[in-house]
Write a protein that holds these residues in place. Sequence first.
Motif, mmCIF file in Angstrom:
data_model
loop_
_atom_site.group_PDB
_atom_site.id
_atom_site.type_symbol
_atom_site.label_atom_id
_atom_site.label_comp_id
_atom_site.label_asym_id
_atom_site.label_seq_id
_atom_site.Cartn_x
_atom_site.Cartn_y
_atom_site.Cartn_z
ATOM 1 N N GLY A 41 0.811 -1.229 0.000
ATOM 2 C CA GLY A 41 0.000 0.000 0.000
ATOM 3 C C GLY A 41 0.835 1.265 0.000
ATOM 4 N N ILE A 42 2.158 1.105 0.016
ATOM 5 C CA ILE A 42 3.055 2.273 0.012
ATOM 6 C C ILE A 42 3.871 2.259 -1.286
ATOM 7 C CG2 ILE A 42 5.004 3.399 1.183
ATOM 8 C CD1 ILE A 42 4.016 2.035 3.788
ATOM 9 N N PHE A 68 9.194 5.883 -7.639
ATOM 10 C CA PHE A 68 8.494 7.035 -8.226
ATOM 11 C C PHE A 68 8.969 7.304 -9.646
ATOM 12 C CE2 PHE A 68 7.970 7.538 -3.722
ATOM 13 C CZ PHE A 68 6.684 8.012 -3.595
ATOM 14 N N ARG A 111 6.461 13.105 -1.948
ATOM 15 C CA ARG A 111 6.036 14.396 -1.402
ATOM 16 C C ARG A 111 6.884 14.796 -0.202
ATOM 17 N NH1 ARG A 111 0.470 14.893 -3.148
ATOM 18 N NH2 ARG A 111 0.158 16.723 -1.856
ATOM 19 N N ASP A 112 6.919 16.100 0.008
ATOM 20 C CA ASP A 112 7.482 16.680 1.242
ATOM 21 C C ASP A 112 8.958 16.373 1.467
ATOM 22 O OD1 ASP A 112 4.843 17.375 1.600
ATOM 23 O OD2 ASP A 112 4.429 15.629 2.832
ATOM 24 N N ALA A 146 10.909 14.116 11.700
ATOM 25 C CA ALA A 146 10.616 14.424 10.294
ATOM 26 C C ALA A 146 10.736 13.160 9.451
ATOM 27 C CB ALA A 146 11.574 15.498 9.784
ATOM 28 N N ASP A 201 7.736 11.060 7.487
ATOM 29 C CA ASP A 201 7.931 11.273 6.053
ATOM 30 C C ASP A 201 6.754 10.650 5.274
ATOM 31 O OD1 ASP A 201 9.808 11.897 3.744
ATOM 32 O OD2 ASP A 201 9.313 9.799 3.388
ATOM 33 N N SER A 202 6.257 11.420 4.306
ATOM 34 C CA SER A 202 5.047 11.000 3.598
ATOM 35 C C SER A 202 5.257 9.760 2.742
ATOM 36 C CB SER A 202 4.561 12.136 2.702
ATOM 37 O OG SER A 202 4.403 13.300 3.459
ATOM 38 N N SER A 203 6.449 9.588 2.197
ATOM 39 C CA SER A 203 6.678 8.479 1.265
ATOM 40 C C SER A 203 7.290 7.254 1.930
ATOM 41 C CB SER A 203 7.601 8.934 0.138
ATOM 42 O OG SER A 203 7.123 10.111 -0.439
ATOM 43 N N PHE A 204 8.232 7.472 2.829
ATOM 44 C CA PHE A 204 8.967 6.331 3.378
ATOM 45 C C PHE A 204 9.001 6.326 4.908
ATOM 46 C CE2 PHE A 204 10.682 7.398 -0.786
ATOM 47 C CZ PHE A 204 10.516 6.191 -1.446
ATOM 48 N N ASN A 218 3.468 6.183 8.561
ATOM 49 C CA ASN A 218 2.554 5.718 7.519
ATOM 50 C C ASN A 218 2.527 4.194 7.462
ATOM 51 O OD1 ASN A 218 1.230 7.898 6.384
ATOM 52 N ND2 ASN A 218 2.941 8.425 5.055
ATOM 53 N N TRP A 219 3.704 3.590 7.599
ATOM 54 C CA TRP A 219 3.800 2.128 7.552
ATOM 55 C C TRP A 219 3.003 1.518 8.715
ATOM 56 C CZ3 TRP A 219 5.982 -1.649 10.763
ATOM 57 C CH2 TRP A 219 6.157 -2.908 10.180
ATOM 58 N N ILE A 249 -0.783 1.970 8.204
ATOM 59 C CA ILE A 249 -1.321 1.069 7.172
ATOM 60 C C ILE A 249 -1.356 -0.365 7.699
ATOM 61 C CG2 ILE A 249 -0.759 0.004 4.928
ATOM 62 C CD1 ILE A 249 -0.086 2.802 3.898
ATOM 63 N N ASP A 281 -5.977 3.584 4.575
ATOM 64 C CA ASP A 281 -5.825 2.744 3.374
ATOM 65 C C ASP A 281 -4.616 3.173 2.557
ATOM 66 O OD1 ASP A 281 -8.158 1.512 4.045
ATOM 67 O OD2 ASP A 281 -9.400 2.943 2.928
ATOM 68 N N THR A 282 -4.375 4.492 2.589
ATOM 69 C CA THR A 282 -3.284 5.033 1.777
ATOM 70 C C THR A 282 -2.394 5.928 2.638
ATOM 71 O OG1 THR A 282 -2.789 6.297 -0.217
ATOM 72 C CG2 THR A 282 -4.731 6.978 1.007
ATOM 73 N N THR A 283 -1.220 6.242 2.125
ATOM 74 C CA THR A 283 -0.281 7.041 2.935
ATOM 75 C C THR A 283 -0.824 8.452 3.185
ATOM 76 O OG1 THR A 283 0.870 7.607 0.908
ATOM 77 C CG2 THR A 283 1.822 5.848 2.218
ATOM 78 N N ASN A 329 -0.080 12.361 3.595
ATOM 79 C CA ASN A 329 0.960 13.356 3.285
ATOM 80 C C ASN A 329 1.064 14.306 4.482
ATOM 81 O OD1 ASN A 329 1.615 12.442 0.667
ATOM 82 N ND2 ASN A 329 -0.280 13.326 -0.062
ATOM 83 N N TRP A 330 1.865 13.911 5.459
ATOM 84 C CA TRP A 330 1.896 14.623 6.743
ATOM 85 C C TRP A 330 2.219 16.106 6.608
ATOM 86 C CZ3 TRP A 330 -0.146 12.250 10.779
ATOM 87 C CH2 TRP A 330 -0.160 10.864 10.800
#
Lengths: 425, 301
Positions: A185-186, A190, A250-251, B134, B138-141, B145-146, B149, B155-157, B159-160
């Motif tokens: 889900g991640i 990119f 993002r970010d 930070a 992180d929004s992607s990694f 978020n992990w 989820i 359901d999805t990450t 974007n903090w």
Amino acid sequence: MPKTRLFLSAAALALTLASGFTSSAALAQGKVLKFVSWQKDERGVGDWWGSVIKEFEATHPGVKIEWTKVERGAYADTMTTLFAGGKPPDIVHLASFEFQKFADNGWLDPLDGYIKDAKLDMKGWAGQDTCVWNKHTVCTMMLYFGNIFAYNEELLKKEGLEVPKTYAEFLAAARKLTKDLNGDGIVDQFGTGHETKGGGGQYLSEMMNYTLDAGGRWTNDAGKVTIDTPQMVEGLSRWKTVVKDSLTPRDLAAGEVRQMFADGKIALKSDGPWLWPIIQKGKAKDQIKLAMVPFNPPMGGSSNVLGIAADAPKENKKLVWDFIAIATSDKFQSSYATLGASPPPSPRADTSAASKDTPHFDLLVKATRGAAEAKVDRIPKGLELAFNEFAKMIMEESQRMIIQDLDPKIVAATMQKKAEALQKQ
Amino acid sequence: MSRSAFLDLARPSRRHWLGYLLLAPAVLLIGLIIVYPVFVSVDLSFQNVNIARLDQPRRPFTTLNYERLFASEDFWNACWVTFKLVTIVSFFCFLLGLSTALLVNNRFKGQALARLLVALPWAVPEVIAVVIFAWMFDSSFGLMNWVFIKLGLVDTTINWFSSPPASFAVVCVVMVWKGYPFVSIMMLAGLQSIPEDFYNAARVDGASAWQRLINITIPSLMPVLGVTLVLVMLWVFRDFSIIYVLTGGGPLKATQSLSIMTYEQAFGFFKMGYASAIGVITLIVCVIASRLMISRAPDNI
């Protein structure tokens, strides 16, 4: 006893005078010029600055250069404080988007006289027009760059994709390359990468890849704001698509994005010549290849400038000009190409050695020429003094467009209004 | 009167002079470091000046900076953000600080280690802690978020740092994490000064744990609570590095406090007169808020 006292007094006087003369001589011999830069310790370009300093000190016995590093993030604050406190560095090194404030305050010495006396030919010097402030040349441009396109060949091959040559191909490739590889889900990979967090200046540069390709400009040659044009609206729509559809992480700050690309987590990246040394240290260095950007014209612009502090003592100014003369000489402009692995601004530089050493050097030259011919620059004409405020405004309105899903046409109109207000300040 | 008698600091009538003399260096230093910059700042706020230089002639007096400030949406937004931060962060710092203090005030195995762990966030340098957070957000990694989820909370990450409410929440979390140990340490000191006899008498009277907390612990802690509240609120009010490193005041000025706005105007846009006006207003608000809290607190604070 009186004789002894007289002798001792005479000896003391002689010693005092002697020490006075010695220290004066030492002072004359031990002149120190202050040079502050964020590029010290940077691989390539930092070595080049070091070689210029070495040459200067060798040709000016008794004069030393005190070279101090200040991080880029704190650079504008530090330089402002130094100038405002009346203690500026003698050799002034500034980014091309920040020198205008210093020039406008009268803190940079006009170089016209020095250039004329030295008969330095600045014709064809990339980005030198930017250094003219209130009809005076206040600096020499040290780098003008054009973006190159780096791509991960292995990732493209896996998806059966060719190297994109237009925006449409780029978008299609970026969509296909953005993937959740392990199904948790991640998104792990990119399509492309841009800084979307941090300073307005970098955010603006990232957006301009798309706005320039769509034919948009922030201002025209007369300095009139032109954000509400259909071309700019199209450019904003493209930026919104890339960010909102999460084709870029993002970010993240620019450095983090570059590292991710070098490590193979991003497939396509448009960036300046400084990307290459980062790629060389990354995990995916063998998979990454370079090409011309799929955008026309390529993003680019002036980078950093060299000047003389108006507050510096007169005798120091002459020495600083000698330093600038060395840095702008044909010999050192040629070595800039080799050590810095970037096209130097001088049209007289011999770049044949750099072309042999750096396989992509001709590509860098082509990208730089492409950007220069289209007169691309990050700093919009007519908004130089308010650039930081302008860049922040553009960043915030773009973020608003993405977060609140606004129509780019409405956003462009808002930007136009706010930019015009900034010009009137 | 002879000269030596005039300088005789041992004389009873001159003894207080010695005190003043000993205090003088500290007073001079405070004057130089704090009072002088405040005066310069107030003076600058009444001038239309971009980059200030002390050797430049003074610009004409103007109230333009204050007029612009009070008409600016950004200023009122910064006031609102600062107010929200002060209220939320102070509340949670107190809740967590008091809870952990009550916990580690009890005797149990590993009490020393627990006390150390409670105080640990206070010892971590602010910027290092913020950089770690930070990365966690992180929004992607990022880790958060992990975790969210995996737990099925989203359901999805998230974007903090691209969402105004999410980024505000992250700033609050980091500030509370960094600020609660101070409250905890202060409360622990306060708890240990409450005589055990009070609790024994309450137990004899049949008071429950809750009743002992409400009727003995909290009232006895009130003097410490008041001082700690003022200090925590002032810390949140002026804190710069947590917000600057995490969000820089964004997105859409959702985390732009008065201190961030001051910095941005002074060193981002080089409007030092305007930035000084924001600084002066911040100072006035801080003084009034502190004064109100001190005056409403019990007399023994």
